[in-house]
Design a protein around this motif. Sequence first.
Motif, mmCIF file in Angstrom:
data_model
loop_
_atom_site.group_PDB
_atom_site.id
_atom_site.type_symbol
_atom_site.label_atom_id
_atom_site.label_comp_id
_atom_site.label_asym_id
_atom_site.label_seq_id
_atom_site.Cartn_x
_atom_site.Cartn_y
_atom_site.Cartn_z
ATOM 1 N N LEU A 77 -5.537 -12.857 -0.924
ATOM 2 C CA LEU A 77 -4.966 -11.765 -1.703
ATOM 3 C C LEU A 77 -3.564 -11.516 -1.174
ATOM 4 N N LEU A 78 -2.577 -11.567 -2.063
ATOM 5 C CA LEU A 78 -1.184 -11.312 -1.688
ATOM 6 C C LEU A 78 -0.868 -9.831 -1.867
ATOM 7 N N VAL A 79 -0.257 -9.231 -0.863
ATOM 8 C CA VAL A 79 0.104 -7.819 -0.931
ATOM 9 C C VAL A 79 1.621 -7.668 -0.835
ATOM 10 N N GLY A 80 2.212 -7.046 -1.840
ATOM 11 C CA GLY A 80 3.658 -6.816 -1.858
ATOM 12 C C GLY A 80 3.997 -5.482 -1.211
ATOM 13 N N ALA A 81 4.337 -5.517 0.084
ATOM 14 C CA ALA A 81 4.693 -4.291 0.814
ATOM 15 C C ALA A 81 6.195 -4.196 1.043
ATOM 16 N N ASP A 82 6.940 -5.065 0.388
ATOM 17 C CA ASP A 82 8.414 -5.006 0.477
ATOM 18 C C ASP A 82 8.915 -4.126 -0.660
ATOM 19 N N LEU A 83 8.959 -2.820 -0.410
ATOM 20 C CA LEU A 83 9.393 -1.869 -1.438
ATOM 21 C C LEU A 83 10.878 -1.543 -1.331
ATOM 22 N N ALA A 84 11.537 -2.096 -0.312
ATOM 23 C CA ALA A 84 12.951 -1.787 -0.096
ATOM 24 C C ALA A 84 13.861 -2.611 -0.998
ATOM 25 N N ARG A 85 13.469 -3.849 -1.257
ATOM 26 C CA ARG A 85 14.322 -4.739 -2.050
ATOM 27 C C ARG A 85 13.913 -4.676 -3.515
ATOM 28 N N PRO A 86 14.836 -4.367 -4.399
ATOM 29 C CA PRO A 86 14.528 -4.322 -5.835
ATOM 30 C C PRO A 86 13.973 -5.663 -6.322
ATOM 31 N N LEU A 125 5.024 -15.106 -8.532
ATOM 32 C CA LEU A 125 4.663 -16.251 -7.692
ATOM 33 C C LEU A 125 3.155 -16.338 -7.483
ATOM 34 N N SER A 126 2.500 -15.181 -7.388
ATOM 35 C CA SER A 126 1.043 -15.180 -7.203
ATOM 36 C C SER A 126 0.345 -15.773 -8.427
ATOM 37 N N GLU A 127 0.901 -15.531 -9.608
ATOM 38 C CA GLU A 127 0.336 -16.104 -10.831
ATOM 39 C C GLU A 127 0.483 -17.621 -10.825
ATOM 40 N N SER A 128 1.647 -18.101 -10.361
ATOM 41 C CA SER A 128 1.867 -19.550 -10.274
ATOM 42 C C SER A 128 0.922 -20.193 -9.259
ATOM 43 N N ALA A 129 0.666 -19.470 -8.165
ATOM 44 C CA ALA A 129 -0.218 -19.989 -7.118
ATOM 45 C C ALA A 129 -1.692 -19.772 -7.453
ATOM 46 N N LYS A 130 -1.949 -18.998 -8.530
ATOM 47 C CA LYS A 130 -3.316 -18.687 -8.971
ATOM 48 C C LYS A 130 -4.112 -17.964 -7.889
ATOM 49 N N VAL A 131 -3.478 -16.929 -7.310
ATOM 50 C CA VAL A 131 -4.148 -16.091 -6.315
ATOM 51 C C VAL A 131 -3.992 -14.628 -6.729
ATOM 52 N N ASP A 132 -4.841 -13.773 -6.182
ATOM 53 C CA ASP A 132 -4.805 -12.354 -6.514
ATOM 54 C C ASP A 132 -3.597 -11.668 -5.883
ATOM 55 N N PHE A 133 -3.166 -10.590 -6.528
ATOM 56 C CA PHE A 133 -1.986 -9.855 -6.066
ATOM 57 C C PHE A 133 -2.264 -8.354 -6.107
ATOM 58 N N PHE A 134 -1.648 -7.623 -5.151
ATOM 59 C CA PHE A 134 -1.819 -6.166 -5.121
ATOM 60 C C PHE A 134 -0.546 -5.507 -4.591
ATOM 61 N N SER A 135 -0.190 -4.369 -5.198
ATOM 62 C CA SER A 135 0.907 -3.545 -4.688
ATOM 63 C C SER A 135 0.830 -2.165 -5.334
ATOM 64 N N GLU A 136 1.521 -1.210 -4.737
ATOM 65 C CA GLU A 136 1.594 0.146 -5.260
ATOM 66 C C GLU A 136 3.007 0.674 -5.053
ATOM 67 N N SER A 169 -13.033 -5.094 -0.826
ATOM 68 C CA SER A 169 -13.842 -4.782 -2.014
ATOM 69 C C SER A 169 -13.990 -5.982 -2.943
ATOM 70 N N LEU A 170 -12.957 -6.828 -2.989
ATOM 71 C CA LEU A 170 -12.998 -8.016 -3.855
ATOM 72 C C LEU A 170 -13.670 -9.209 -3.175
ATOM 73 N N GLY A 171 -13.918 -9.078 -1.877
ATOM 74 C CA GLY A 171 -14.527 -10.181 -1.141
ATOM 75 C C GLY A 171 -13.559 -11.293 -0.821
ATOM 76 N N ARG A 172 -12.275 -10.971 -0.711
ATOM 77 C CA ARG A 172 -11.270 -11.987 -0.379
ATOM 78 C C ARG A 172 -11.267 -12.233 1.127
ATOM 79 N N ASP A 173 -11.168 -13.503 1.533
ATOM 80 C CA ASP A 173 -11.262 -13.810 2.959
ATOM 81 C C ASP A 173 -9.906 -13.932 3.663
#
Length: 448
Positions: free
Chosen positions: A132-141, A150-161, A178-182
């Motif tokens: 699961l990829l997490v986008g915690a870089d909120l400083a750079r637009p 990129l996560s879609e291209s790599a076919k992996v899950d993505f999360f950010s807020e 919760s998703l069971g990602r290792d």
Amino acid sequence: MFDNLSERLEGVVTKMRRKGRLSVVDIEAALKEIRLALLEADVNLEVVRKFTSRIREAAVSEATSRALTPAQQIVKLVNEELKATLGGDAFRLTFASSPPTVIMLVGLQGSGKTTAAAKLALHLRRQGRHPLLVGADLARPAAVEQLRILSESAKVDFFSETTSPIEVARAGLNRAKSLGRDILIVDTAGRLAVDADLMAEMVAIEDAVSPDYVFLVIDAMTGQDALNTANAFAEAVNLSGTILTKLDGDARGGAALSVVEVTGKKIAFSSIGEKLEDFDSFYPDRMANRILGMGDVLTLIEKAERNLDKDVAERGAKKIQAGKFDLEDFMEQMQQVKKMGPLKGIISMLPGIPKEIKDADIDEGELTKIEAIISSMTRQERRDPGLIDASRRNRIAKGSGSTPTAVSNLLKQFRDMQKMMRQMGLGGPSPTKKNIASKGAKKRRAKR
């Protein structure tokens, strides 16, 4: 990468080939050349001193050896020292007994950190993991959006807020559970330079998710500045290792040869190329072999296993042996080779390739032109190029945006290739006049 260093070291070895035995004078002369080669490659001065000092010590003790020639002794010593300087054994990523394994990426802005996060995710997904990829870089637009694409291209899950980097990282950890990602990969913010705010934020994220690994992403093209950056990050967080990016963009490679010695942390992964697939574990022994012009056959085999379709390769081999290899098969095999990356990179992994070929300017666009010409042919023409007359040649040229001459040249090259295959014992018997006459006689008998 390392082109200049490889050239200088090959020059040292060439000079040693003229020597009967390795004397102390020869050792010092070789060390002088090696020292200059390393400094030109932008290797840290202290690293150069330690590197040459260890070679001197080992060379003097082996100077009386008669089992190896002087050139072989120098190659052996430099190869062993390069491997040691690059980290010795390869970095091994182990996974947490209680998933997910948390990986945190840190680094300066522009080092390729966000792309490296997606590449690492794809690399692990291909090993059967579920990251699961997490986008915690909120400083750079647009950093979060970039990672999402990129996560879609790599076919992996993505999360950010849109909360705070610390809260995003913490929520990402909960989401992975919760998703069971290792695997959880957290992409943190970078700055144009090391500053107090950046370090404080990193430490807070580290405390929030307790990462199993913290990797510093370093742009290999930054040279000595990369070492200062590495030291600053190593003092702030518990670094596990480094990820070197843009290794294909620097002919010197000083950062790679210095970072392990300076930080005491191994290079875990390296990125050579812009595609997501251009990413792999870093092997010091293989890189040392490439620097000394000895190739990297193991990496080439692994690339082939990952990218080539086994059925397509076997089908092509069978057609070559049966003498039925046509332009349709040629294009299919060419497309397979393109999947392995730039041709120049593939050639650099082959041992014993002359310097003239390695340095040759390979125009990848020519492959695209060839593909366009073959694609503009009918299936019948691809299977039997002998059908292509002047009229068909003009039609193919217009359809591919090329010229009739270019079409003729391709057909000639293909005929020459078929001829070469026959001379090598491939492709069945050569169509001699006797064989042709015999086939004609059989057809006439069949009609009767």
